[in-house]
Enzyme design. Structure first.
Site, PDB file in Angstrom:
ATOM      1  CE  LYS A  12      -1.366 -11.136  27.755  1.00  0.00           C
ATOM      2  NZ  LYS A  12      -0.171 -10.850  26.938  1.00  0.00           N
ATOM      3  CG  ASP A  68       7.955  -8.639  26.212  1.00  0.00           C
ATOM      4  OD1 ASP A  68       7.286  -9.617  25.844  1.00  0.00           O
ATOM      5  OD2 ASP A  68       9.200  -8.651  26.210  1.00  0.00           O
ATOM      6  N   GLY A 149       2.047 -20.487  32.175  1.00  0.00           N
ATOM      7  CA  GLY A 149       3.478 -20.185  32.316  1.00  0.00           C
ATOM      8  C   GLY A 149       4.055 -20.731  33.616  1.00  0.00           C
ATOM      9  CG  ASP A 151       0.546 -18.350  36.828  1.00  0.00           C
ATOM     10  OD1 ASP A 151       1.374 -17.426  37.002  1.00  0.00           O
ATOM     11  OD2 ASP A 151      -0.547 -18.179  36.268  1.00  0.00           O
ATOM     12  CE  LYS A 171      -1.043 -14.487  37.088  1.00  0.00           C
ATOM     13  NZ  LYS A 171      -0.888 -15.304  35.886  1.00  0.00           N
ATOM     14  CG  HIS A 176       3.494  -9.771  36.528  1.00  0.00           C
ATOM     15  ND1 HIS A 176       3.022 -10.699  37.403  1.00  0.00           N
ATOM     16  CD2 HIS A 176       3.396 -10.348  35.302  1.00  0.00           C
ATOM     17  CE1 HIS A 176       2.696 -11.803  36.752  1.00  0.00           C
ATOM     18  NE2 HIS A 176       2.898 -11.604  35.462  1.00  0.00           N
ATOM     19  NE  ARG A 177       0.085 -10.225  31.236  1.00  0.00           N
ATOM     20  CZ  ARG A 177       0.287 -11.357  31.926  1.00  0.00           C
ATOM     21  NH1 ARG A 177      -0.564 -11.731  32.845  1.00  0.00           N
ATOM     22  NH2 ARG A 177       1.320 -12.110  31.692  1.00  0.00           N
TER      23      ARG A 177
HETATM   24  P1  IMP Z   1       4.274 -12.373  27.610  1.00  0.00           P
HETATM   25  O1  IMP Z   1       5.199 -11.229  27.338  1.00  0.00           O
HETATM   26  O2  IMP Z   1       3.032 -11.960  28.359  1.00  0.00           O
HETATM   27  O3  IMP Z   1       3.993 -13.197  26.397  1.00  0.00           O
HETATM   28  O4  IMP Z   1       5.055 -13.338  28.630  1.00  0.00           O
HETATM   29  C1  IMP Z   1       6.280 -13.988  28.274  1.00  0.00           C
HETATM   30  C2  IMP Z   1       6.421 -15.284  29.077  1.00  0.00           C
HETATM   31  O5  IMP Z   1       6.540 -14.979  30.480  1.00  0.00           O
HETATM   32  C3  IMP Z   1       5.235 -16.225  28.975  1.00  0.00           C
HETATM   33  O6  IMP Z   1       5.366 -17.101  27.883  1.00  0.00           O
HETATM   34  C4  IMP Z   1       5.290 -16.976  30.290  1.00  0.00           C
HETATM   35  O7  IMP Z   1       6.231 -18.019  30.216  1.00  0.00           O
HETATM   36  C5  IMP Z   1       5.815 -15.943  31.252  1.00  0.00           C
HETATM   37  N1  IMP Z   1       4.714 -15.240  31.939  1.00  0.00           N
HETATM   38  C6  IMP Z   1       4.210 -14.016  31.627  1.00  0.00           C
HETATM   39  N2  IMP Z   1       3.238 -13.668  32.479  1.00  0.00           N
HETATM   40  C7  IMP Z   1       3.106 -14.699  33.343  1.00  0.00           C
HETATM   41  C8  IMP Z   1       2.253 -14.939  34.449  1.00  0.00           C
HETATM   42  O8  IMP Z   1       1.389 -14.126  34.827  1.00  0.00           O
HETATM   43  N3  IMP Z   1       2.424 -16.114  35.084  1.00  0.00           N
HETATM   44  C9  IMP Z   1       3.347 -17.035  34.719  1.00  0.00           C
HETATM   45  N4  IMP Z   1       4.158 -16.885  33.684  1.00  0.00           N
HETATM   46  C10 IMP Z   1       4.050 -15.711  32.998  1.00  0.00           C
END
Ligand code: IMP
Length: 191
Positions: A12, A68, A149, A151, A171, A176-177
């Site tokens: 990341k 987050d 996750g 996806d 992607k 979102h990210r």
């Molecule tokens: P984090 O805050 O990035 O750790 O995300 C928390 C949780 O959201 C992860 O453990 C995944 O289950 C889900 N998640 C976050 N980003 C994604 C993504 O881009 N694709 C799918 N699941 C995601």
């Protein structure tokens, strides 16, 4: 300028570093010697990102940003949301979380959902918030094997493929990210 990205995930970190000018050097939690677990006890994404960023700034004295993310499903009143990582229990993995989500949506025709990422930046004593949203829908079964996750069961609006059927670059452009990080990068570049 050195800024901590509050993550242990080197992958990341490298992705975000590649978007920044070389004058901004990102440090991971491992690089600053932070091995303790930072508990995400807030009930909102913004709250949890703040906990992480503030812990690093207050404890280690670094400028820092933290993210987050949660998946918000309309028919489930925004669940699993801030609890996305542990939807099916504290040690649940992605497969079990997806099974629970699919079971809870069984027979429900409204499949609308969105991923949301909140980034909190502590820089020079000031705090900034960046947010990225990706709208889409929850599929009735898994499609694709890439990503992580949720996806395989999330299809972004305007696309026929799930996130798990897209390359990381594809992607990243619509996610979102990706959107939240792009805003952060624009902000840092403008300094
Ligand atoms: P984090 O805050 O990035 O750790 O995300 C928390 C949780 O959201 C992860 O453990 C995944 O289950 C889900 N998640 C976050 N980003 C994604 C993504 O881009 N694709 C799918 N699941 C995601």
């Amino acid at each position: 300028m050195k800024i901590v990205f509050a993550t242990h995930n080197q992958h990341k970190l490298e992705e975000v570093q590649a978007l920044l000018p070389p004058t901004i050097k990102l440090l991971s939690l491992t690089e600053i010697g932070c091995t303790e677990e930072i508990l995400e006890t807030a009930s909102t994404l913004e709250g949890n990102a703040k906990i992480k960023a503030n812990y690093i700034t207050n404890t280690y004295g670094y400028d820092c940003f933290a993210d987050d993310t949660g998946l918000e499903v309309t028919a489930l009143n925004g669940d699993p949301g801030v609890y996305s990582a542990r939807y099916a229990g504290d040690h649940a993995d992605a497969e079990v979380n997806m099974d629970k989500l699919l079971a809870n949506l069984k027979g429900i025709s409204d499949r609308k959902a969105q991923f949301k990422t909140v980034v909190i930046l502590n820089l020079n004593g000031k705090q900034s918030v960046f947010e990225g949203v990706c709208k889409g829908e929850i599929l009735s079964e898994r499609q694709g094997v890439k990503g992580f996750g949720y996806d395989p069961i999330f299809k972004p609006e305007g696309f026929s493929a799930s996130f798990a059927q897209m390359s990381m670059e594809e992607k990243g452009r619509i996610s979102h990210r990706g959107k939240a990080i792009q805003q952060l990068v624009q902000f840092l570049k403008s300094l």
